[in-house]
Design an enzyme around this catalytic site. Structure first.
Site, mmCIF file in Angstrom:
data_model
loop_
_atom_site.group_PDB
_atom_site.id
_atom_site.type_symbol
_atom_site.label_atom_id
_atom_site.label_comp_id
_atom_site.label_asym_id
_atom_site.label_seq_id
_atom_site.Cartn_x
_atom_site.Cartn_y
_atom_site.Cartn_z
ATOM 1 N N LYS A 32 0.826 -1.209 0.000
ATOM 2 C CA LYS A 32 0.000 0.000 0.000
ATOM 3 C C LYS A 32 0.858 1.256 0.000
ATOM 4 O O LYS A 32 0.642 2.181 -0.784
ATOM 5 C CB LYS A 32 -0.921 0.016 1.237
ATOM 6 C CG LYS A 32 -1.933 -1.109 1.260
ATOM 7 C CD LYS A 32 -2.867 -1.008 2.448
ATOM 8 C CE LYS A 32 -2.159 -1.158 3.792
ATOM 9 N NZ LYS A 32 -1.526 -2.466 4.002
ATOM 10 N N THR A 33 1.848 1.291 0.885
ATOM 11 C CA THR A 33 2.712 2.463 0.942
ATOM 12 C C THR A 33 3.498 2.594 -0.371
ATOM 13 O O THR A 33 3.712 3.690 -0.882
ATOM 14 C CB THR A 33 3.654 2.369 2.156
ATOM 15 O OG1 THR A 33 2.852 2.204 3.328
ATOM 16 C CG2 THR A 33 4.495 3.621 2.304
ATOM 17 N N GLU A 209 -2.226 4.866 5.810
ATOM 18 C CA GLU A 209 -2.765 4.457 7.119
ATOM 19 C C GLU A 209 -4.115 5.130 7.391
ATOM 20 O O GLU A 209 -4.387 5.600 8.491
ATOM 21 C CB GLU A 209 -1.783 4.819 8.250
ATOM 22 C CG GLU A 209 -0.355 4.363 8.031
ATOM 23 C CD GLU A 209 -0.125 2.904 8.410
ATOM 24 O OE1 GLU A 209 -1.101 2.230 8.814
ATOM 25 O OE2 GLU A 209 1.017 2.440 8.267
ATOM 26 N N ARG A 614 5.227 -6.981 11.074
ATOM 27 C CA ARG A 614 6.397 -6.146 10.798
ATOM 28 C C ARG A 614 7.609 -6.981 10.401
ATOM 29 O O ARG A 614 8.599 -6.472 9.905
ATOM 30 C CB ARG A 614 6.802 -5.294 12.028
ATOM 31 C CG ARG A 614 5.764 -4.318 12.571
ATOM 32 C CD ARG A 614 5.222 -3.412 11.521
ATOM 33 N NE ARG A 614 3.957 -3.917 11.006
ATOM 34 C CZ ARG A 614 3.429 -3.527 9.863
ATOM 35 N NH1 ARG A 614 4.045 -2.642 9.109
ATOM 36 N NH2 ARG A 614 2.288 -4.033 9.446
#
Ligand code: ATP
Ligand code: MG
Length: 777
Positions: A32-33, A209, A614
């Protein structure tokens, strides 16, 4: 136009989508980022002016990373893209529109501490309880109101106090964090002409986000990029972790109805984590009800199993974690690619100690700590006064620091006079006003006048706008440096060191200010802003100082990052260790018990999902049997999140999981397994919970309830069984020729060759071969 090959078809679709709003709703690590970064680059390459693009995210760190990534794709053109956090975007809008909201462009941003001082003053003046806890409650209520969260006001006068708080802020030409968003929203709603100007400037808005936006943030976005315009939001409802701060997951789940006709892209491939890690994360999040279920798969191999570290207590946990980090390092993972996450801040001290003792380089990602030092706060107060002398909180902080003979009585008289005359403290310092204050003798008046002269002098230096020069001047002319210099000569021992350290910190601040000057010079920036003179290196330096948040420490290439789970959002590391996987720690105590709202537990679970996802290659979950926390010794059962990980995904050698015959039920959940931590120990001998308790008690010397009481109080306890060394039982006292008396906390093997971990009072824990110690009894 060429798109890079390393975008999959869905990612490409999101990058090239034009002609209206776009929602990318997808699981962790699905790119997404990456889509946001490439989309920005693609827009610029297609001819959009960089300054017409606004990309927002939540932490300065995430914004910085995004800027770097865009710059790698675009080169210097990237500098003019407006990449920002919500708060600093708000601050910049306010700088430009200061007058319209009754501020000057030199307004000061009050951080939490400043807000607390102000809140205490308001409460005190209203004859209310004015301790820190009450002030915090008050501020939280004010903030909730600002963020559109309705509150039951228990006492009835909240609105009036909130209004007083607001007035005091304005009188000081200051805003608080909440204002940074609320004021622009109010302004845009009241002044369509102003809004139109901003809309003309910004053609493309991108938000990372998005699941963590609150009402005010959403409103701001809606105003700047209403339906029909180019708004691209990306997020993952499973990673919504700021509900407790007013985040509204409905913003993302309801996006398609708020923005009818929005394009929707789903990404399903996770590129970040090995299969086992992803499977474990999936098992955790699958237990949340009412999910918007998203598919997530990986092409990567299963990788190594997860490791469970089960320690005796929090110190032992720290030791074991550092050992694991070193092993990872030996396997070739650099420290900079490792991270330790914790749920509550109180855990960090012991972890930090363990890392220090083991000489593992680390960085605590808790950006404010430097700026929380007393000397730095004083210096920053001088700087803020230089640009905005009406900032009373700053004025009060430094009026007698360094000491200049202006005592509390004088300050109080001055404050009372200023309040009566509705003046700022600074404005109460004119000769005229001073003459009207009773009980000030000529000497005191002279000292006050000298302080005013100092502020004026700094004010004229500040007009140059140079951050470095003004900082240097503030430190010198206030007498701060001189005083520390003296102390470092005359003081003895620890005081001298502190003086020297403080001196160095202040020099560090000068360095940071000079960097801000350089950065400002480099940035071509938004030409319009510059012409309007809306900013200067000094103002942007001060803004940066005020807006450094919890998640903004510098991570570094060869240091382990240590941070809260909340700060870990959006980041990735080769190896991740989640510390404190115990009920009452993580999940947090506040989510437990029959009175807790079920949503609290759901949020904890999402936080676990964020933590797990993460990790790229290695994931460690650690828990301690006993933990001293907030001054109490707790025996927390292992975290339900630990137990939710399917057994086959967990490494057997490090910490085998066994089905326990016993199962216990507690507040709505069942623990059906026990953890057995053998760490390769041979030998035999049962290790009952009762036995453990007694030994632990004797070892730590802390008072424990009787075994029976303890058992009764812990209905949710997992049975702890353990195989341990016969010769070197845990808790056994031993003596070492140089380290002195210590207690065995772990043993591997029997006899003189057994490898022991012994905790010595002042030397900390050591790994030793048994023949080098003697039994104490
Ligand atoms: P989070 O939900 O945690 O914020 P995300 O969806 O934003 O994750 P990214 O951080 O953008 O995911 O990407 C995760 C990792 O996968 C990054 O290392 C990224 O470089 C990599 N990645 C993403 N897409 C691709 C791709 N098409 N090919 C190769 N690597 C990719
Ligand atoms: Mg991301």
């Amino acid at each position: 136009m060429d798109l890079p090959a390393d975008l999959n078809p869905e990612q490409r679709a999101a990058v090239v989508h034009r002609g209206g709003p776009l929602l990318v709703l997808a699981g962790a690590g699905s790119g997404k980022t990456r889509v946001i970064v490439h989309r920005i680059a693609h827009l610029v390459e297609a001819g959009a002016p960089p300054w017409s693009i606004l990309a927002v995210t939540f932490t300065n760190k995430a914004a910085g990373e995004m800027r770097d990534r865009v710059e790698r794709l675009l080169g210097p053109a990237a500098r003019d893209v407006w990449v920002s956090t919500f708060h600093s975007a708000g601050a910049q809008i306010l700088r430009r529109e200061a007058e319209a909201v009754g501020l000057t462009r030199e307004f000061t941003i009050y951080d939490e501490d400043d807000q607390l001082s102000l809140a205490k003053r308001i409460l005190r003046e209203a004859n209310r309880e004015a301790d820190s806890a009450s002030a915090r409650d008050f501020l939280a209520a004010v903030d909730r109101a600002k963020n559109g969260v309705a509150d039951h006001d228990r006492t009835g006068d909240l609105p009036e106090l909130a209004e007083r708080y607001r007035r005091s802020l304005r009188a000081a030409n200051a805003v608080d964090f909440g204002d940074l968003l609320a004021l622009p929203v109010e302004l845009f709603q009241k002044r369509p002409d102003v809004l139109a100007r901003w809309r003309r400037r910004i053609d493309h808005v991108l938000v990372d986000e998005f699941q963590d936006t609150n009402l005010v943030q959403f409103k701001l976005l809606e105003l700047l990029a209403p339906p029909g315009t180019d708004l691209c939001v990306v997020g993952d409802d499973d990673q919504s972790i700021y509900r407790w701060r007013g985040a509204e997951v409905g913003n993302i789940l309801g996006f398609e109805s708020d923005y009818p006709g929005a394009g929707v892209v789903r990404l399903t491939q996770n590129y970040r984590s090995d299969g086992n890690i992803l499977a474990a994360a999936a098992a955790i999040i699958a237990k949340n009800p009412h999910r918007h279920v998203k598919e997530l798969w990986t092409q990567r191999e299963s990788g190594r199993p997860l490791s469970v570290i089960y320690a005796q207590d929090e110190r032992d946990e720290g030791d074991r974690i550092t050992r694991a980090l070193r092993e990872l390092r030996a396997e070739g993972i650099p420290y900079g690619e490792m991270a330790i996450f914790f749920r509550i801040n109180a855990q960090s001290r012991v972890l930090e100690e363990a890392l220090r003792i083991a000489h593992v380089p680390y960085v605590i990602v808790r950006g404010r700590s430097f700026y929380e030092r007393a000397e730095i706060k004083d210096a920053v107060s001088y700087l803020r006064l230089a640009v905005n002398p009406r900032s009373d909180v700053d004025f009060q902080r430094v009026i007698n620091s360094p000491p200049r003979g202006i005592g509390d009585t004088t300050s109080d008289r001055l404050a009372a006079h200023a309040a009566a005359r509705r003046l700022s403290l600074y404005d109460a310092l004119t000769e005229n006003e001073l003459a009207r204050i009773d009980g000030l003798n000529a000497g005191t008046r002279a000292k006050l006048a000298a302080f005013r002269a100092l502020l004026d002098e700094l004010g004229s230096v500040a007009r140059s706008g140079a951050a470095g020069e003004t900082t240097q001047a503030a430190l010198t002319r206030s007498g701060m440096l001189e005083r520390l210099k003296q102390q470092s000569v005359t003081a003895l021992g620890a005081d001298r060191e502190t003086a020297e350290e403080r001196y160095e910190n202040l020099m560090e601040l000068v360095g940071a200010a000079r960097e801000a000057d350089e950065r400002f010079a480099e940035q071509t920036g938004d030409a319009a802003t510059r012409e309007a003179g809306a900013s200067s290196p000094l103002l942007s330096f001060l803004e940066q100082v005020s807006l450094i948040g919890d998640a903004d420490g510098e991570t570094s290439a060869d240091r382990v990052s240590v941070m809260t789970l909340h700060a870990a959002k959006g980041l990735e590391f080769d190896a991740v260790i989640l510390a404190g996987m115990e009920e009452g720690v993580f999940p947090h105590n506040r989510a437990l018990g029959f009175r807790a709202a079920p949503e609290e537990m759901h949020e904890e679970r999402r936080l676990a999902y964020v933590g797990f996802t993460r990790a790229r290659r290695r994931l460690f979950l650690s828990a301690a049997r006993a933990r001293a926390l907030f001054g109490e010794l707790k025996f927390n059962p292992p975290s339900r999140f630990l137990l939710d990980v399917p057994e086959e995904l967990v490494e057997q050698s490090g910490a085998p999981l066994r089905r326990a015959e016993a199962s216990a039920t507690g507040d709505g959940f069942t623990i059906d397994r026990s953890y057995d931590q053998t760490h390769g120990q041979s030998g035999s001998g049962g290790y009952s919970r009762a036995g453990y308790t007694r030994r632990h008690a004797s070892r730590t010397g802390r008072n424990l309830p009787s075994t029976a009481a303890w058992n009764a109080s812990r209905t949710a306890a997992a049975t702890v069984t353990r195989v341990e060394s016969v010769d070197w039982p845990t808790g056994h006292t031993v003596v070492h020729p140089s380290f002195g008396i210590g207690q065995v906390i772990d043993a591997d093997g029997n006899g003189p060759d057994a490898k022991l971990t012994v905790r010595f009072g002042s030397s900390g824990s050591k790994r030793l071969v048994a023949r080098f110690v003697k039994r104490a009894e």
